[in-house]
Motif scaffolding. Structure first.
Motif, PDB file in Angstrom:
ATOM      1  N   SER A 256      74.796  29.443  54.776  1.00 45.74           N
ATOM      2  CA  SER A 256      74.646  30.780  54.184  1.00 45.74           C
ATOM      3  C   SER A 256      75.608  30.944  53.011  1.00 45.74           C
ATOM      4  CB  SER A 256      74.991  31.872  55.210  1.00 45.74           C
ATOM      5  OG  SER A 256      74.136  31.813  56.313  1.00 45.74           O
ATOM      6  N   PHE A 257      75.141  31.578  51.960  1.00 45.58           N
ATOM      7  CA  PHE A 257      76.019  31.993  50.861  1.00 45.58           C
ATOM      8  C   PHE A 257      75.254  32.967  49.970  1.00 45.58           C
ATOM      9  CE2 PHE A 257      73.871  28.155  49.397  1.00 45.58           C
ATOM     10  CZ  PHE A 257      73.434  28.501  48.126  1.00 45.58           C
ATOM     11  N   GLU A 258      75.997  33.653  49.116  1.00 41.93           N
ATOM     12  CA  GLU A 258      75.391  34.592  48.173  1.00 41.93           C
ATOM     13  C   GLU A 258      75.924  34.317  46.778  1.00 41.93           C
ATOM     14  OE1 GLU A 258      76.188  38.652  49.023  1.00 41.93           O
ATOM     15  OE2 GLU A 258      75.204  38.585  50.984  1.00 41.93           O
ATOM     16  N   VAL A 259      75.148  34.612  45.774  1.00 39.10           N
ATOM     17  CA  VAL A 259      75.619  34.518  44.397  1.00 39.10           C
ATOM     18  C   VAL A 259      75.230  35.811  43.692  1.00 39.10           C
ATOM     19  CG1 VAL A 259      75.741  33.074  42.343  1.00 39.10           C
ATOM     20  CG2 VAL A 259      74.976  32.073  44.484  1.00 39.10           C
ATOM     21  N   ALA A 260      76.217  36.424  43.035  1.00 40.97           N
ATOM     22  CA  ALA A 260      75.953  37.683  42.328  1.00 40.97           C
ATOM     23  C   ALA A 260      75.438  37.392  40.920  1.00 40.97           C
ATOM     24  CB  ALA A 260      77.235  38.491  42.244  1.00 40.97           C
ATOM     25  N   GLU A 261      74.801  38.388  40.324  1.00 44.03           N
ATOM     26  CA  GLU A 261      74.386  38.308  38.921  1.00 44.03           C
ATOM     27  C   GLU A 261      75.607  37.953  38.073  1.00 44.03           C
ATOM     28  OE1 GLU A 261      72.228  41.876  37.785  1.00 44.03           O
ATOM     29  OE2 GLU A 261      73.177  41.739  35.828  1.00 44.03           O
ATOM     30  N   GLY A 262      75.454  36.954  37.195  1.00 40.93           N
ATOM     31  CA  GLY A 262      76.553  36.582  36.301  1.00 40.93           C
ATOM     32  C   GLY A 262      77.651  35.749  36.945  1.00 40.93           C
ATOM     33  N   GLU A 263      77.459  35.400  38.210  1.00 44.47           N
ATOM     34  CA  GLU A 263      78.471  34.595  38.895  1.00 44.47           C
ATOM     35  C   GLU A 263      78.087  33.119  38.840  1.00 44.47           C
ATOM     36  OE1 GLU A 263      80.893  34.477  43.115  1.00 44.47           O
ATOM     37  OE2 GLU A 263      78.820  35.109  43.146  1.00 44.47           O
ATOM     38  N   ALA A 264      79.099  32.240  38.721  1.00 48.21           N
ATOM     39  CA  ALA A 264      78.827  30.798  38.759  1.00 48.21           C
ATOM     40  C   ALA A 264      79.455  30.221  40.013  1.00 48.21           C
ATOM     41  CB  ALA A 264      79.394  30.133  37.515  1.00 48.21           C
ATOM     42  N   LEU A 265      78.605  29.789  40.924  1.00 49.45           N
ATOM     43  CA  LEU A 265      79.074  29.203  42.183  1.00 49.45           C
ATOM     44  C   LEU A 265      78.987  27.688  42.079  1.00 49.45           C
ATOM     45  CD1 LEU A 265      79.750  29.658  45.311  1.00 49.45           C
ATOM     46  CD2 LEU A 265      77.312  29.246  45.659  1.00 49.45           C
ATOM     47  N   GLY A 266      80.077  27.009  42.377  1.00 58.27           N
ATOM     48  CA  GLY A 266      80.067  25.545  42.383  1.00 58.27           C
ATOM     49  C   GLY A 266      79.830  25.044  43.803  1.00 58.27           C
ATOM     50  N   VAL A 267      79.012  24.002  43.918  1.00 57.20           N
ATOM     51  CA  VAL A 267      78.789  23.392  45.236  1.00 57.20           C
ATOM     52  C   VAL A 267      79.251  21.949  45.173  1.00 57.20           C
ATOM     53  CG1 VAL A 267      77.106  22.819  47.027  1.00 57.20           C
ATOM     54  CG2 VAL A 267      76.815  24.911  45.684  1.00 57.20           C
ATOM     55  N   VAL A 268      80.205  21.608  46.029  1.00 53.56           N
ATOM     56  CA  VAL A 268      80.711  20.238  46.095  1.00 53.56           C
ATOM     57  C   VAL A 268      80.464  19.703  47.496  1.00 53.56           C
ATOM     58  CG1 VAL A 268      82.471  20.646  44.327  1.00 53.56           C
ATOM     59  CG2 VAL A 268      83.061  20.988  46.734  1.00 53.56           C
TER      60      VAL A 268
ATOM     61  N   THR B 286      80.434  12.428  27.619  1.00 51.65           N
ATOM     62  CA  THR B 286      81.740  12.300  26.960  1.00 51.65           C
ATOM     63  C   THR B 286      82.465  13.645  27.087  1.00 51.65           C
ATOM     64  OG1 THR B 286      80.924  13.109  24.854  1.00 51.65           O
ATOM     65  CG2 THR B 286      80.752  10.727  25.233  1.00 51.65           C
ATOM     66  N   ASP B 287      83.757  13.658  26.735  1.00 50.30           N
ATOM     67  CA  ASP B 287      84.516  14.912  26.820  1.00 50.30           C
ATOM     68  C   ASP B 287      83.903  15.990  25.938  1.00 50.30           C
ATOM     69  OD1 ASP B 287      86.185  13.853  28.635  1.00 50.30           O
ATOM     70  OD2 ASP B 287      87.892  13.567  27.280  1.00 50.30           O
ATOM     71  N   ALA B 288      83.476  15.579  24.724  1.00 52.18           N
ATOM     72  CA  ALA B 288      82.884  16.558  23.798  1.00 52.18           C
ATOM     73  C   ALA B 288      81.584  17.113  24.374  1.00 52.18           C
ATOM     74  CB  ALA B 288      82.629  15.905  22.447  1.00 52.18           C
ATOM     75  N   GLU B 289      80.777  16.221  24.952  1.00 56.13           N
ATOM     76  CA  GLU B 289      79.508  16.667  25.531  1.00 56.13           C
ATOM     77  C   GLU B 289      79.743  17.578  26.735  1.00 56.13           C
ATOM     78  OE1 GLU B 289      76.749  12.791  24.396  1.00 56.13           O
ATOM     79  OE2 GLU B 289      77.985  12.770  26.190  1.00 56.13           O
ATOM     80  N   THR B 290      80.761  17.224  27.534  1.00 59.45           N
ATOM     81  CA  THR B 290      81.089  18.061  28.687  1.00 59.45           C
ATOM     82  C   THR B 290      81.524  19.438  28.216  1.00 59.45           C
ATOM     83  OG1 THR B 290      81.798  16.099  29.883  1.00 59.45           O
ATOM     84  CG2 THR B 290      82.482  18.197  30.808  1.00 59.45           C
ATOM     85  N   GLY B 291      82.341  19.467  27.150  1.00 57.71           N
ATOM     86  CA  GLY B 291      82.805  20.736  26.595  1.00 57.71           C
ATOM     87  C   GLY B 291      81.638  21.605  26.149  1.00 57.71           C
ATOM     88  N   ALA B 292      80.656  20.975  25.498  1.00 62.48           N
ATOM     89  CA  ALA B 292      79.488  21.726  25.020  1.00 62.48           C
ATOM     90  C   ALA B 292      78.689  22.262  26.204  1.00 62.48           C
ATOM     91  CB  ALA B 292      78.617  20.833  24.148  1.00 62.48           C
ATOM     92  N   LEU B 293      78.537  21.425  27.218  1.00 68.01           N
ATOM     93  CA  LEU B 293      77.785  21.836  28.409  1.00 68.01           C
ATOM     94  C   LEU B 293      78.470  23.022  29.099  1.00 68.01           C
ATOM     95  CD1 LEU B 293      75.535  21.238  30.471  1.00 68.01           C
ATOM     96  CD2 LEU B 293      77.136  19.741  31.637  1.00 68.01           C
ATOM     97  N   ILE B 294      79.799  22.933  29.204  1.00 69.46           N
ATOM     98  CA  ILE B 294      80.557  24.025  29.826  1.00 69.46           C
ATOM     99  C   ILE B 294      80.359  25.319  29.039  1.00 69.46           C
ATOM    100  CG2 ILE B 294      82.939  24.855  30.194  1.00 69.46           C
ATOM    101  CD1 ILE B 294      83.538  21.866  30.969  1.00 69.46           C
ATOM    102  N   GLY B 295      80.392  25.194  27.704  1.00 66.72           N
ATOM    103  CA  GLY B 295      80.157  26.362  26.848  1.00 66.72           C
ATOM    104  C   GLY B 295      78.801  26.987  27.127  1.00 66.72           C
ATOM    105  N   THR B 296      77.779  26.141  27.252  1.00 67.85           N
ATOM    106  CA  THR B 296      76.420  26.637  27.509  1.00 67.85           C
ATOM    107  C   THR B 296      76.344  27.357  28.854  1.00 67.85           C
ATOM    108  OG1 THR B 296      75.466  24.829  26.240  1.00 67.85           O
ATOM    109  CG2 THR B 296      74.008  25.906  27.802  1.00 67.85           C
ATOM    110  N   VAL B 297      76.916  26.748  29.877  1.00 68.46           N
ATOM    111  CA  VAL B 297      76.822  27.345  31.211  1.00 68.46           C
ATOM    112  C   VAL B 297      77.599  28.667  31.258  1.00 68.46           C
ATOM    113  CG1 VAL B 297      77.239  27.003  33.681  1.00 68.46           C
ATOM    114  CG2 VAL B 297      76.504  25.077  32.284  1.00 68.46           C
ATOM    115  N   ARG B 298      78.769  28.679  30.599  1.00 66.98           N
ATOM    116  CA  ARG B 298      79.562  29.928  30.544  1.00 66.98           C
ATOM    117  C   ARG B 298      78.793  31.051  29.856  1.00 66.98           C
ATOM    118  NH1 ARG B 298      85.327  27.886  28.714  1.00 66.98           N
ATOM    119  NH2 ARG B 298      86.260  27.514  30.749  1.00 66.98           N
ATOM    120  N   GLU B 299      78.139  30.690  28.756  1.00 69.47           N
ATOM    121  CA  GLU B 299      77.365  31.672  27.999  1.00 69.47           C
ATOM    122  C   GLU B 299      76.257  32.273  28.866  1.00 69.47           C
ATOM    123  OE1 GLU B 299      76.948  29.949  23.867  1.00 69.47           O
ATOM    124  OE2 GLU B 299      74.909  30.678  24.287  1.00 69.47           O
TER     125      GLU B 299
END
Ligand code: ATP
Ligand code: MG
Length: 241
Positions: free
Chosen positions: A24-36, A170-183
């Motif tokens: 069970s879990f919930e995710v709110a609007e605008g929330e980013a939940l990480g699953v590991v 790569t680090d640059a690609e990861t940075g871009a991906l993080i930017g996209t997900v944050r946005e």
């Protein structure tokens, strides 16, 4: 407030193997939940069940308060649920642009110029604008992963499920991906991100859930979950944390 995504007591067995047990879990609007969680913990199976690609044995899935348990994938997608696949699935002979366009039409219910705009916007966010005319089946792995993201984004999701999209960048690609997900999350999209690249995940996720042997082993603030002795034991010797 109603959660964007609510997973209640989901369980799944494959024969004698219990892959998920009362998750069970919930995710709110605008929330980013990480699953590991270690390999084989049931993370992809969980996303499959939320997306409707696999049947659950018990439990419920609610999207913005609407029960979607048992609904086909396409209907869930129309209600705003999109996902990427851990193993990319290029669509036959379509180009990158056509793939995104199809997602905007089929998944997002858009037509004409609106669908074209959504497809181009999704390709831009996923870093694929330059490859729009290429055949998706001929793409290298990284671009195929990007196309997974573009396909999901073109559908205009309210809830986005990501399955290991950061591996091998790569680090640059990861940075871009993080930017996209944050946005996306700043724009109100609820995100569930399954990821082994913890340093990428913790830059976006405000909360983590650790799955192990089909159970939620720990959940909460990322640093606390990663330092939890039970979480460290689950990963011990697997070289992930
Ligand atoms: N269709 C299936 N039939 C039988 N067993 C399956 C099936 N799909 C997954 N499994 C098993 O269920 C368990 C969980 O698999 P799953 O792919 O959900 O794990 P995961 O946490 O995503 O792992 P990884 O981190 O390696 O991607 C594994 O033991 C796997 O072998
Ligand atoms: Mg997986």
């Amino acid at each position: 407030m109603t959660a964007a995504l609510e997973v209640r007591g989901v369980g799944k067995r494959f024969g004698a193997l219990t892959v998920l047990d009362d998750v069970s879990f919930e995710v709110a609007e605008g929330e980013a939940l990480g699953v590991v969680g270690p390999n084989g913990a049931g993370k992809t199976t969980l996303l499959d069940i939320v997306a409707g690609a696999q049947r659950r044995d018990h439990g419920r899935v609610l999207l913005c308060g609407v029960e979607v348990t048992g609904m086909p994938t396409a209907r869930r997608c129309r209600l705003g649920l999109a996902r990427t696949f851990q193993v990319p699935r290029p669509l036959g002979d379509l180009t990158v642009y056509e793939t995104a366009l199809l997602a905007a039409v089929r998944g997002g219910g858009r037509r004409g110029k609106s669908a074209e705009r959504a497809a181009i916007d999704a390709l831009g966010r996923a870093g694929l604008l330059d490859e729009g005319d290429r055949r998706s089946s001929g793409l290298r792995l990284l671009s195929r992963k990007r196309l997974e993201l573009a396909r999901a984004l073109a559908a205009g999701p309210r809830v986005l499920l990501l399955d290991e999209i950061a591996g091998g960048l790569t680090d640059a690609e990861t940075g871009a991906l993080i930017g996209t997900v944050r946005e996306l999350s700043a724009g109100g999209v609820a995100i569930v991100w399954v990821e082994h690249v913890i340093r990428a995940l913790t830059q976006v996720a405000t909360r983590l859930v650790c799955l192990a042997d089909g159970h939620v082993l720990a959940s909460g603030e990322p640093a606390a979950v990663l330092e939890d002795p039970a979480v460290r034991r689950a990963y011990f010797g697997r070289g992930v944390l």
